[in-house]
Design an enzyme around this catalytic site. Structure first.
Site, PDB file in Angstrom:
ATOM      1  N   GLN A  43     -12.380  26.918  32.461  1.00 37.59           N
ATOM      2  CA  GLN A  43     -12.952  26.958  31.111  1.00 37.59           C
ATOM      3  C   GLN A  43     -12.006  26.323  30.107  1.00 37.59           C
ATOM      4  O   GLN A  43     -10.796  26.325  30.282  1.00 37.59           O
ATOM      5  CB  GLN A  43     -13.273  28.406  30.728  1.00 37.59           C
ATOM      6  CG  GLN A  43     -14.430  28.997  31.521  1.00 37.59           C
ATOM      7  CD  GLN A  43     -14.685  30.461  31.198  1.00 37.59           C
ATOM      8  OE1 GLN A  43     -14.033  31.049  30.337  1.00 37.59           O
ATOM      9  NE2 GLN A  43     -15.630  31.078  31.898  1.00 37.59           N
ATOM     10  N   GLY A  44     -12.587  25.769  29.053  1.00 32.29           N
ATOM     11  CA  GLY A  44     -11.786  25.136  28.011  1.00 32.29           C
ATOM     12  C   GLY A  44     -11.312  23.743  28.349  1.00 32.29           C
ATOM     13  O   GLY A  44     -10.478  23.172  27.641  1.00 32.29           O
ATOM     14  N   LEU A  75     -22.607  28.378  33.268  1.00 36.67           N
ATOM     15  CA  LEU A  75     -21.385  29.100  33.619  1.00 36.67           C
ATOM     16  C   LEU A  75     -20.342  28.135  34.138  1.00 36.67           C
ATOM     17  O   LEU A  75     -20.592  27.366  35.066  1.00 36.67           O
ATOM     18  CB  LEU A  75     -21.679  30.157  34.694  1.00 36.67           C
ATOM     19  CG  LEU A  75     -20.462  30.926  35.232  1.00 36.67           C
ATOM     20  CD1 LEU A  75     -19.816  31.739  34.121  1.00 36.67           C
ATOM     21  CD2 LEU A  75     -20.857  31.836  36.383  1.00 36.67           C
ATOM     22  N   VAL A  76     -19.177  28.163  33.508  1.00 38.77           N
ATOM     23  CA  VAL A  76     -17.997  27.459  34.020  1.00 38.77           C
ATOM     24  C   VAL A  76     -17.043  28.524  34.536  1.00 38.77           C
ATOM     25  O   VAL A  76     -16.775  29.517  33.844  1.00 38.77           O
ATOM     26  CB  VAL A  76     -17.322  26.610  32.922  1.00 38.77           C
ATOM     27  CG1 VAL A  76     -16.033  25.992  33.445  1.00 38.77           C
ATOM     28  CG2 VAL A  76     -18.265  25.527  32.428  1.00 38.77           C
ATOM     29  N   GLY A 127     -13.655  21.162  29.050  1.00 35.91           N
ATOM     30  CA  GLY A 127     -14.718  20.203  28.734  1.00 35.91           C
ATOM     31  C   GLY A 127     -15.836  20.121  29.751  1.00 35.91           C
ATOM     32  O   GLY A 127     -16.772  19.329  29.574  1.00 35.91           O
ATOM     33  N   HIS A 128     -15.802  20.935  30.812  1.00 36.62           N
ATOM     34  CA  HIS A 128     -16.829  20.829  31.846  1.00 36.62           C
ATOM     35  C   HIS A 128     -18.187  21.320  31.356  1.00 36.62           C
ATOM     36  O   HIS A 128     -19.225  20.757  31.712  1.00 36.62           O
ATOM     37  CB  HIS A 128     -16.397  21.594  33.094  1.00 36.62           C
ATOM     38  CG  HIS A 128     -15.061  21.177  33.626  1.00 36.62           C
ATOM     39  ND1 HIS A 128     -14.807  19.878  34.048  1.00 36.62           N
ATOM     40  CD2 HIS A 128     -13.890  21.854  33.775  1.00 36.62           C
ATOM     41  CE1 HIS A 128     -13.550  19.791  34.444  1.00 36.62           C
ATOM     42  NE2 HIS A 128     -12.973  20.971  34.286  1.00 36.62           N
ATOM     43  N   GLY A 129     -18.190  22.356  30.537  1.00 38.72           N
ATOM     44  CA  GLY A 129     -19.444  22.826  29.950  1.00 38.72           C
ATOM     45  C   GLY A 129     -20.080  21.770  29.068  1.00 38.72           C
ATOM     46  O   GLY A 129     -21.302  21.583  29.070  1.00 38.72           O
ATOM     47  N   GLU A 133     -32.376  29.362  26.347  1.00 39.72           N
ATOM     48  CA  GLU A 133     -32.837  30.745  26.454  1.00 39.72           C
ATOM     49  C   GLU A 133     -31.724  31.703  26.055  1.00 39.72           C
ATOM     50  O   GLU A 133     -30.723  31.837  26.744  1.00 39.72           O
ATOM     51  CB  GLU A 133     -33.275  31.028  27.893  1.00 39.72           C
ATOM     52  CG  GLU A 133     -33.792  32.445  28.116  1.00 39.72           C
ATOM     53  CD  GLU A 133     -34.193  32.687  29.559  1.00 39.72           C
ATOM     54  OE1 GLU A 133     -34.318  33.853  29.944  1.00 39.72           O
ATOM     55  OE2 GLU A 133     -34.373  31.702  30.295  1.00 39.72           O
TER      56      GLU A 133
END
Length: 488
Positions: free
Chosen positions: A252-253, A246-247, A255-257, A279
């Site tokens: 979001q958007g 979860l970011v 690049g952290h994920g 999962e």
């Protein structure tokens, strides 16, 4: 008649249809106490709030109900501001809002005065916990600090450092921090449930933003997190399973994920686990994962010759021939090397293999693209119905479902003496319908491959340019070492 009495009589005679929780509840992320109460703050879009409010997801007994919830990104406590014009019993009672909200937010739900105090009393909450973790990756951003980051004054316009930090969830402070993040997983991850923080096999990876403060120190803001479980793999290895990623919506958007996933991949190689699985990934997580893994495979030398042969086969042959089909699919030893070196499991590797082929094919070569589509169709049919589906009479049957899926189907194989003609009488669908369903799956798969290939092609072009610059600098250094020495 008294105005108050008239209003009560009016409520008593009203038919109470209730209101959906999704329609009357708004949730705002706030970074400081000045943002509490402002209707123009950052409003998140939850997956679904209705399932917290009874079987029908509706709230009863309130006139013009509004629930604004303020969720602090400093301490991850929450406060609910509930307003309405009155209550009445229209036959379905009056919904008790407090238990339902506590089902979502638990002990993080505070009264307003206590909630406002947390912005000062827990201003360094994230930093006090995260600083004891292991920093796996650092990356910088020149983007100006958001004006909302006012709990870290003095950082506006500064270069920010971002970090990926790994921590043991069994640690009490880390487990308590995760418990405050659980409401966000309920709100933003479909089908999420809390993990057991007492299980020693759980790790959590945090993405944080490090910013200087006016005091000369620094503060940390939480951007996102991922939870990973270590499964035993016989005889003496482990498998990493990514459970939750979860970011936070404001970040979001950016690049952290991707950096979270890259850090998990790096750990899997460093610690030589068996492989990495996910999962029940969402469509976007699978998309992001495939983008990352495909880029890793593009530079993986052991598969290049096999990939070249597969592309050549599609350009030269007709994949309806069994021998040609086998040339398109990577050999088992290739998948095993990928698992050993990159920790990409076989199922994920085959997804990426299709994307790699698509990247290598000439989109203007109609023959090769038709062959590629035919190979995808053949494999999907084989996976669903089996290699000898035509002779064994297996059927693909579309069935209704309660979820927002494009389609749901089952595979039916008639028993001993059952005739297909009798089957057609009881099942709504025939062979042409089955072909349409299979074709729809193929079209969807081809679109997914094309989307990822386009993104990876753009990123790959950037990587090629970076490598070219690096090679030029190295060559220039070799030819003019003194010049560079003086400049440095």
């Amino acid at each position: 008649m008294d105005a108050k009495k008239r209003r009560r009589v009016g409520f008593a005679n009203m038919a109470d249809e209730g209101v959906e929780a999704n329609e009357c509840i708004k949730i705002f992320l706030v970074n400081n106490q000045d943002e509490v109460g402002l209707a123009n703050g950052f409003c998140i879009d939850p997956i679904d709030l209705n399932h917290f409010f009874g079987e029908d997801g509706r709230i009863y007994g309130y006139k013009c109900l509004k629930i604004n919830i303020w969720l602090s990104t400093v301490s991850f406590h929450a406060y609910a501001d509930i307003t309405h014009e009155g209550t009445f019993d229209g036959g379905k009672g009056i919904t008790n809002l407090k238990p339902a909200l506590q089902d979502i937010f638990g002990e993080t739900l505070l009264e307003k005065s206590e909630f406002l105090q947390t912005f000062s009393t827990e201003s360094n909450y994230i930093k006090s916990i995260i600083t004891s973790g292991a920093v796996l990756q650092c990356y910088t951003s020149n983007k100006a600090v958001d004006s909302s980051d006012t709990h870290c004054n003095g950082s506006n316009g500064s270069t920010m450092e971002h970090q990926i930090v790994r921590m043991d969830l069994q640690s009490l402070p880390v487990g308590l921090l995760y418990s405050r993040l659980v409401p966000l997983t309920f709100l933003l991850i479909d089908g999420s449930s809390p993990i057991d923080v007492t299980d020693p096999n759980w790790d959590i990876y945090f993405a944080v933003k490090k910013m200087p403060s006016t005091s000369g120190d620094y503060c940390l803001s939480l951007l996102g997190f991922a939870t990973v479980y270590r499964f035993y793999h016989h005889p003496d290895s482990t498998r990493l399973r990514l459970s939750q990623v979860l970011v936070l919506p404001p970040y979001q958007g950016q690049g952290h994920g991707r950096h979270l996933l890259e850090s998990i991949n790096s750990i899997s190689i460093t610690e030589n686990v068996y492989d990495v699985t996910v999962e029940e990934p969402s469509e976007y997580l699978q998309y992001l994962r495939s983008c990352i893994d495909t880029l890793r495979l593009l530079d993986f030398n052991p598969i290049k010759q096999n990939l070249k042969s597969a592309v050549l086969s599609l350009e030269m042959n007709c994949v309806t021939k069994k021998a040609s089909r086998s040339q398109v699919v990577p050999q088992n030893w290739i998948a095993e090397i990928v698992r050993q070196k990159l920790k990409i499991n076989k199922k994920q590797f085959l997804r990426c293999w299709d994307i790699l082929i698509h990247l290598k094919l000439d989109p203007n070569n109609c023959k090769s693209m038709e062959n590629f589509k035919a190979s995808i169709s053949t494999r999907i049919k084989s996976e669903i119905l089996g290699k000898d589906s035509d002779s064994k009479g297996k059927r693909l049957i579309e069935v209704p479902n309660e979820y927002d899926h494009d389609m749901t189907f089952v595979v039916y194989c008639p028993g001993g003496g059952e005739e297909l003609e009798n089957l057609d009488e009881t099942i709504d669908g025939d062979r042409s319908a089955q072909e349409q369903q299979l074709n729809a799956l193929v079209v969807k798969q081809m679109q997914a491959i094309d989307d990822i290939a386009k993104k990876d092609h753009c990123i790959g072009q950037v990587f090629v340019q970076i490598k070219a610059v690096e090679e030029f600098i190295i060559l220039d250094l070799m030819q003019n070492p003194l010049q560079h020495f003086i400049v440095l």
